[in-house]
Each structure stands twice: as structure tokens, then as C-alpha cells.
Scaffold this motif. Structure first.
Motif, PDB file in Angstrom:
ATOM      1  N   THR A 107       0.853  -1.188   0.000  1.00  0.00           N
ATOM      2  CA  THR A 107       0.000   0.000   0.000  1.00  0.00           C
ATOM      3  C   THR A 107       0.886   1.234   0.000  1.00  0.00           C
ATOM      4  OG1 THR A 107      -0.150   0.047   2.417  1.00  0.00           O
ATOM      5  CG2 THR A 107      -1.847  -1.188   1.235  1.00  0.00           C
ATOM      6  N   THR A 114      -5.467   5.919  -0.497  1.00  0.00           N
ATOM      7  CA  THR A 114      -4.426   4.897  -0.396  1.00  0.00           C
ATOM      8  C   THR A 114      -4.417   4.084  -1.685  1.00  0.00           C
ATOM      9  OG1 THR A 114      -4.620   4.707   2.016  1.00  0.00           O
ATOM     10  CG2 THR A 114      -3.618   2.853   0.845  1.00  0.00           C
ATOM     11  N   VAL A 116      -3.505   0.763  -3.466  1.00  0.00           N
ATOM     12  CA  VAL A 116      -3.296  -0.628  -3.066  1.00  0.00           C
ATOM     13  C   VAL A 116      -2.800  -1.400  -4.284  1.00  0.00           C
ATOM     14  CG1 VAL A 116      -4.349  -2.711  -2.096  1.00  0.00           C
ATOM     15  CG2 VAL A 116      -5.163  -0.433  -1.379  1.00  0.00           C
ATOM     16  N   VAL A 143      -5.884  -5.212   4.621  1.00  0.00           N
ATOM     17  CA  VAL A 143      -5.898  -3.844   4.102  1.00  0.00           C
ATOM     18  C   VAL A 143      -7.291  -3.235   4.239  1.00  0.00           C
ATOM     19  CG1 VAL A 143      -5.701  -2.456   1.994  1.00  0.00           C
ATOM     20  CG2 VAL A 143      -3.955  -4.162   2.533  1.00  0.00           C
ATOM     21  N   LEU A 151      -9.777   3.623  -0.882  1.00  0.00           N
ATOM     22  CA  LEU A 151      -8.828   2.687  -1.456  1.00  0.00           C
ATOM     23  C   LEU A 151      -8.967   2.625  -2.975  1.00  0.00           C
ATOM     24  CD1 LEU A 151      -9.352  -0.321   1.003  1.00  0.00           C
ATOM     25  CD2 LEU A 151      -7.582   1.451   1.129  1.00  0.00           C
TER      26      LEU A 151
END
Length: 295
Positions: A107, A114, A116, A143, A151
Motif C-alpha cells: 500500500t 491509499t 493498493v 488492508v 482505497l
């Protein structure tokens, strides 16, 4: 607030022309992508995998090194994923050595979002096809469980389970388009997210948007694919802008654009009905309608 910018390219397939892949044009098209990315000035550039069309270990190593050299023209940080063709004869470690970076899942904090890099196993097992390992699922679950920011999840193989109707490669080979069995488990993990989620993948060589439980899954057309732009390659690459909105634009001969409200992706849908013949209300209504009329 200025949006976070990412540039993405998928399925470069450097090598000889094969089926509808125009691999002989891959390096010049990669040069066009590098110039585009440098003009866009993104926070990062992401290669979604299948850099080459595999032949054998020696040839694949040479082809991968030529692609790695092409990416050196990009000024922004570049993150690579492995596709199935990258893994046919080369290990993850060999790909990592050529590309000069770790290819483990990771990440990256990009401020309000974020990134990923879900580098799940992308080798095609024979027999078995793609296999989503327990370790890859557990990593993704950790995560999602600990996420405090939206994300943006990237992978080579899509997990949306979307229809392959009309796809040159996968209409008659749908199991090769995803992780059989494993994709459903991955989607169940994503459904537990308490933050906005958007997923991006390559592999299937076309532009698609699929909404699953409110979460968008997008796939990016291959840089060298021609089945949608015959006889020329699509020359496709994407600019992703992330803020309160998710703005996805694909450039080239197969253009595509999507704009979504990020907050809406955190809203779960109502659980789908079971099969009609298993639902008590539907079964009761069927029984009532089946009773003979009484005089």
C-alpha cells in the motif's frame, strides 16, 4: 483541492504480433504513453502487467528488459504488476530484478487516498487456471479491515465477475478472465469496507465498468489490442483523478470515460434474493397461484 493523478497502462504485450495483439508496435506506443505521463505529471504511473507476449525464458527476459528500458523515459514513480504472460517462464523474483523493484503486494499513502498494489498470483496454472491464494486473500482482507482512507485497488486480473459477452478472447473462455471461485471471496472482502473503494485491472483487453455492491470495477484496454479498433492497435492508456470524485479517462483509439461520486461507493446495496424457488414468499405465492379455482 487538486485531485490525485495516476496514469495507467495495461497489457503492453511487447513481442511479435499474435492473434489481435499488435506486439510489434508495443515499444513505440509505450513511448507515446511515457510522453503522455510526463505531460500529465501524475503522482505515480502504474503498469498493470502483461508487459510481453511470452515465448521462452531467454526471449522473455530480453523482451521484459526492453520494456523496462521504455519505462525509464517516465519521470514519475512507476509501479509494476505481473501479468500471466510475464509469469509464464519468468519468476516473480526474475521480473523484480529486471524492473528494479519489489513485486510484493503493498500500500502507498497518497494523501487523501491509499493506493493498493494487490499483486495477487497471476500465473496461469495448468490445470487450474488462475488461483487466488489464501495468502493473497488474507493480505487484502487486512488492508480493507484497517483502511481509514478511500482505497484505489489495482490488480492484473479483474475480480468483478462481469460478463465476457463480445470479448474476442474470453467470451468462450470466461474462466480464464478471472479467478474461478476466488474472485467471489475477494468481492466479499471488499463488501466489508467502511471507506470508498474503486478497483482497476487489465488482462481482459477492453474497457469496462461493473458496479458490484456499489463498488466500481474498471478494466483498461490493452495498449496493443486491436479487436475493438481493427486493424490498428487501440493505443490505450488511462488518466485516473481521485478526490471526492473518481474520474477515469481512457485515451487512444478506444476512448472511454467514467465519473463517479467516491462517497457513493461506500454505500452497500441490499443483499440479492436467493433463487426464487428457495424464497418462502415466492414459493407461497407460487403455491397459491397453482391451486385450482373453487366454484
Amino acid at each position: 483541492m487538486d485531485p490525485l493523478r495516476l496514469c495507467l497502462v495495461a497489457d503492453i504485450h511487447h513481442g511479435e504480433d499474435h492473434f489481435t495483439k499488435k506486439g510489434s508496435q508495443a515499444l513505440p506506443l509505450l513511448g507515446e504513453f511515457a510522453r503522455f505521463a510526463n505531460d500529465a505529471r501524475p503522482s505515480a504511473v502504474i503498469d498493470l502487467g502483461d508487459r510481453i507476449s511470452d515465448v521462452d525464458r531467454e526471449t522473455d527476459s530480453r523482451l521484459e528488459r526492453e520494456v523496462a528500458e521504455g519505462f525509464r523515459a517516465v519521470n514519475a514513480p512507476v509501479f509494476h504488476l505481473c501479468g500471466n504472460h510475464d509469469r509464464a517462464f519468468l519468476s516473480v523474483a526474475e521480473n523484480a530484478e529486471i524492473l528494479g523493484q519489489s513485486l510484493a503486494s503493498q500500500t502507498i499513502d497518497l494523501g487523501d487516498w491509499t493506493l493498493v498494489l494487490w499483486r495477487a498470483d497471476s500465473r496461469i496454472h495448468r490445470p487450474g487456471g488462475f488461483v487466488l491464494t489464501e495468502a493473497d486473500l488474507l493480505w487484502l482482507a487486512a488492508v480493507v479491515r484497517t483502511a481509514s482512507k478511500p482505497l484505489a485497488i489495482v490488480s492484473h486480473v479483474p475480480i468483478s465477475g462481469h460478463s465476457q459477452a463480445g470479448n474476442y478472447y474470453f467470451e468462450r473462455n470466461p474462466d480464464a478472465a478471472t479467478y474461478p471461485g476466488g474472485a467471489e471471496r475477494a468481492r466479499a472482502i471488499l463488501a466489508t469496507a467502511r471507506v470508498p473503494v474503486a478497483c482497476f485491472a487489465g488482462h481482459v483487453h477492453w474497457n469496462t465498468l461493473t458496479l458490484v455492491d456499489g463498488q466500481p470495477h474498471l478494466t483498461l484496454q490493452s495498449l496493443t489490442e486491436s479487436f475493438t479498433t481493427h486493424p490498428e492497435p487501440a493505443g490505450a492508456f488511462a488518466l485516473l483523478e481521485l478526490s471526492e470524485t473518481i474520474h477515469w479517462r481512457v485515451f487512444g483509439k478506444d476512448s472511454f470515460e467514467v465519473r463517479l461520486d467516491a462517497a457513493e461507493t461506500a454505500r452497500r446495496w441490499i443483499t440479492p434474493l436467493p433463487p426464487f424457488d428457495e424464497h418462502p414468499e415466492v414459493r407461497l405465492r407460487s403455491l397459491v397461484l397453482a391451486e385450482p379455482a373453487r366454484s
